[in-house]
Design a protein around this motif. Structure first.
Motif, PDB file in Angstrom:
ATOM      1  N   LEU A   1      17.634 -22.934 -28.449  1.00  0.00           N
ATOM      2  CA  LEU A   1      17.031 -23.765 -29.491  1.00  0.00           C
ATOM      3  C   LEU A   1      16.365 -22.986 -30.621  1.00  0.00           C
ATOM      4  O   LEU A   1      16.227 -23.510 -31.731  1.00  0.00           O
ATOM      5  CB  LEU A   1      15.989 -24.710 -28.855  1.00  0.00           C
ATOM      6  N   TRP A   2      15.953 -21.758 -30.353  1.00  0.00           N
ATOM      7  CA  TRP A   2      15.136 -21.044 -31.354  1.00  0.00           C
ATOM      8  C   TRP A   2      15.877 -20.891 -32.676  1.00  0.00           C
ATOM      9  O   TRP A   2      15.285 -20.900 -33.743  1.00  0.00           O
ATOM     10  CB  TRP A   2      14.724 -19.662 -30.817  1.00  0.00           C
ATOM     11  N   ILE A   3      17.196 -20.783 -32.600  1.00  0.00           N
ATOM     12  CA  ILE A   3      17.994 -20.501 -33.791  1.00  0.00           C
ATOM     13  C   ILE A   3      18.412 -21.774 -34.535  1.00  0.00           C
ATOM     14  O   ILE A   3      18.996 -21.712 -35.616  1.00  0.00           O
ATOM     15  CB  ILE A   3      19.251 -19.679 -33.384  1.00  0.00           C
ATOM     16  N   LYS A   4      18.072 -22.962 -33.971  1.00  0.00           N
ATOM     17  CA  LYS A   4      18.588 -24.218 -34.518  1.00  0.00           C
ATOM     18  C   LYS A   4      17.647 -24.905 -35.524  1.00  0.00           C
ATOM     19  O   LYS A   4      17.972 -25.964 -36.045  1.00  0.00           O
ATOM     20  CB  LYS A   4      18.921 -25.190 -33.375  1.00  0.00           C
ATOM     21  N   ASN A   5      16.484 -24.335 -35.752  1.00  0.00           N
ATOM     22  CA  ASN A   5      15.554 -24.913 -36.733  1.00  0.00           C
ATOM     23  C   ASN A   5      15.203 -26.372 -36.422  1.00  0.00           C
ATOM     24  O   ASN A   5      15.205 -27.229 -37.307  1.00  0.00           O
ATOM     25  CB  ASN A   5      16.134 -24.821 -38.153  1.00  0.00           C
ATOM     26  N   ILE A   6      14.895 -26.622 -35.159  1.00  0.00           N
ATOM     27  CA  ILE A   6      14.551 -27.985 -34.772  1.00  0.00           C
ATOM     28  C   ILE A   6      13.044 -28.125 -34.573  1.00  0.00           C
ATOM     29  O   ILE A   6      12.311 -27.132 -34.462  1.00  0.00           O
ATOM     30  CB  ILE A   6      15.273 -28.413 -33.481  1.00  0.00           C
ATOM     31  N   ASN A   7      12.588 -29.357 -34.560  1.00  0.00           N
ATOM     32  CA  ASN A   7      11.197 -29.660 -34.232  1.00  0.00           C
ATOM     33  C   ASN A   7      11.167 -30.518 -32.977  1.00  0.00           C
ATOM     34  O   ASN A   7      11.977 -31.435 -32.823  1.00  0.00           O
ATOM     35  CB  ASN A   7      10.521 -30.429 -35.374  1.00  0.00           C
ATOM     36  N   ILE A   8      10.224 -30.218 -32.089  1.00  0.00           N
ATOM     37  CA  ILE A   8      10.025 -31.011 -30.877  1.00  0.00           C
ATOM     38  C   ILE A   8       8.637 -31.636 -30.956  1.00  0.00           C
ATOM     39  O   ILE A   8       7.646 -30.941 -31.213  1.00  0.00           O
ATOM     40  CB  ILE A   8      10.146 -30.154 -29.606  1.00  0.00           C
ATOM     41  N   SER A   9       8.566 -32.944 -30.742  1.00  0.00           N
ATOM     42  CA  SER A   9       7.274 -33.642 -30.767  1.00  0.00           C
ATOM     43  C   SER A   9       7.085 -34.423 -29.483  1.00  0.00           C
ATOM     44  O   SER A   9       8.046 -34.755 -28.783  1.00  0.00           O
ATOM     45  CB  SER A   9       7.201 -34.581 -31.976  1.00  0.00           C
ATOM     46  N   MET A  10       5.843 -34.729 -29.187  1.00  0.00           N
ATOM     47  CA  MET A  10       5.512 -35.523 -27.989  1.00  0.00           C
ATOM     48  C   MET A  10       4.100 -36.037 -28.158  1.00  0.00           C
ATOM     49  O   MET A  10       3.343 -35.570 -29.017  1.00  0.00           O
ATOM     50  CB  MET A  10       5.629 -34.672 -26.724  1.00  0.00           C
ATOM     51  N   GLY A  11       3.712 -37.003 -27.351  1.00  0.00           N
ATOM     52  CA  GLY A  11       2.338 -37.469 -27.460  1.00  0.00           C
ATOM     53  C   GLY A  11       2.113 -38.833 -26.849  1.00  0.00           C
ATOM     54  O   GLY A  11       3.017 -39.464 -26.290  1.00  0.00           O
ATOM     55  N   LEU A  12       0.866 -39.272 -26.980  1.00  0.00           N
ATOM     56  CA  LEU A  12       0.416 -40.576 -26.519  1.00  0.00           C
ATOM     57  C   LEU A  12       0.217 -41.467 -27.730  1.00  0.00           C
ATOM     58  O   LEU A  12      -0.325 -41.024 -28.751  1.00  0.00           O
ATOM     59  CB  LEU A  12      -0.900 -40.426 -25.744  1.00  0.00           C
TER      60      LEU A  12
END
Length: 345
Positions: A279-290
């Motif tokens: 994933l490091w090379i894919k320029n993605i964002n990961i989000s999570m939360g309540l």
């Protein structure tokens, strides 16, 4: 009063409990008219949430009528019909000032968690002025129960955190109540393609009725491989995880395209493998939360305007005295073809 009480992992009872009273000037006592069961309640009963003490009344969703108000309450009076938010917020701490109500210094997700909840004939709501919403006259109260938690959760943590935009190809992994809520609210932003992924063919058929353009059945096909084929090897702009198990998070990692977003909504009780080597090379964002429920006022308006109909998520209805039957149905959702249940006084 009667209430559904957690008695340790795997144990619950519908039993007599003392009616709540005003403890602080900002409290409101609400007579619960309609409530429901959340997947989180099932996690609690499995022992996955050790912060819940034995003897706790479960539930964090519902609508009701104001029974009593504390001396500092300004916005509500006895007899008012109200929507109960799953999130309690004081409105004045640093996090509340940032609209991070989920992390209120004196609130957050406490109903049915750290204090007694809504699966009872009466419930005490701390910081009532900021944690309740007036129900418009003539509103469908069953539909509004869906606004306590699942609809704002799907919207805020899935759709908005995922940055869904017009024309996007999005995938929602999990066609349960929260995944379906993400499906309904994603359509506010006009994505070009919505792929729903689940194991249950009945839920996938329902997802198509709710607006999914494509469905993928896990088990009968390799979900990640199928999505990549469907998208010409590109993947999806936004992958929304709405289950909370390692396998579904892994699907999302595999199908998110370069520059895309992975929005985790599911409640995870186990660690997942983060494939950062891919994933490091894919320029993605990961989000999570309540969920913070900051979108609840807007959702109230959209429901009233007929722009979204959360009532169609309701598949079963029970009386309060049949709440144990409601748990049996909801806990065996695939067998019972259940989505959301309504439990009414």
């Amino acid at each position: 009063m009667k209430a559904l009480v957690y008695q340790g992992p795997g144990k619950k009872a519908w039993m007599e409990r003392e009616k709540p009273t005003v403890q602080k000037p900002t409290d409101v006592i609400v007579k619960v008219m309609k409530t429901t069961i959340c997947g989180t309640d099932l996690h609690i009963l499995k022992g996955d949430v050790p912060t819940v003490d034995e003897g706790r009344i479960l539930g964090h969703e519902g609508v009701g009528v104001v029974e009593e108000v504390g001396s500092a309450i300004r916005n509500f009076k006895k007899g008012d019909s109200v929507l109960i938010s799953c999130i309690t917020s004081c409105g004045s701490c640093p996090n509340c000032k940032r609209q991070l109500y989920a992390h209120c210094d004196d609130g957050g997700w406490i109903l049915g968690h750290r204090i007694d909840g809504t699966q009872a004939e009466y419930v005490r709501i701390p910081h009532g002025d900021n944690s309740l919403y007036p129900i418009p006259e003539g509103a469908d109260e069953e539909a509004l129960v869906m606004l306590s938690d699942i609809l704002p959760t799907g919207l805020e943590i899935g759709v908005q955190s995922g940055g869904v935009k017009p024309g996007d190809t999005i995938a929602i992994v999990g066609a349960g109540p929260v995944g379906m809520s993400a499906l309904l609210t994603a359509q506010f932003y006009s994505p070009g393609r919505i792929i729903m992924i689940d194991m249950d063919p009945a839920r996938l058929a329902l997802a198509r009725q709710f607006g999914a353009t494509d469905t993928v059945q896990v088990g009968s096909e390799d979900a990640a491989q199928t999505v990549m084929q469907m998208t010409g090897g590109q993947g999806v702009d936004v992958a929304i995880e709405a289950v909370g198990v390692p396998a579904t998070f892994d699907i999302c990692q595999k199908i998110v395209m370069p520059g895309g977003k992975l929005a985790n909504v599911g409640v995870h009780g186990k660690s997942v493998d983060l494939h950062i080597e891919d994933l490091w090379i894919k320029n993605i964002n990961i989000s999570m939360g309540l969920v913070c429920t900051s979108t609840t006022p807007m959702l109230l308006k959209t429901v009233q305007a007929g722009k979204v109909d959360p009532k169609k998520l309701i598949t079963h209805r029970f009386d309060f005295d049949d709440i144990l039957d409601a748990y049996e149905v909801f806990g065996n959702a695939a067998r019972e073809k259940a989505m959301k249940v309504i439990i009414a006084a």
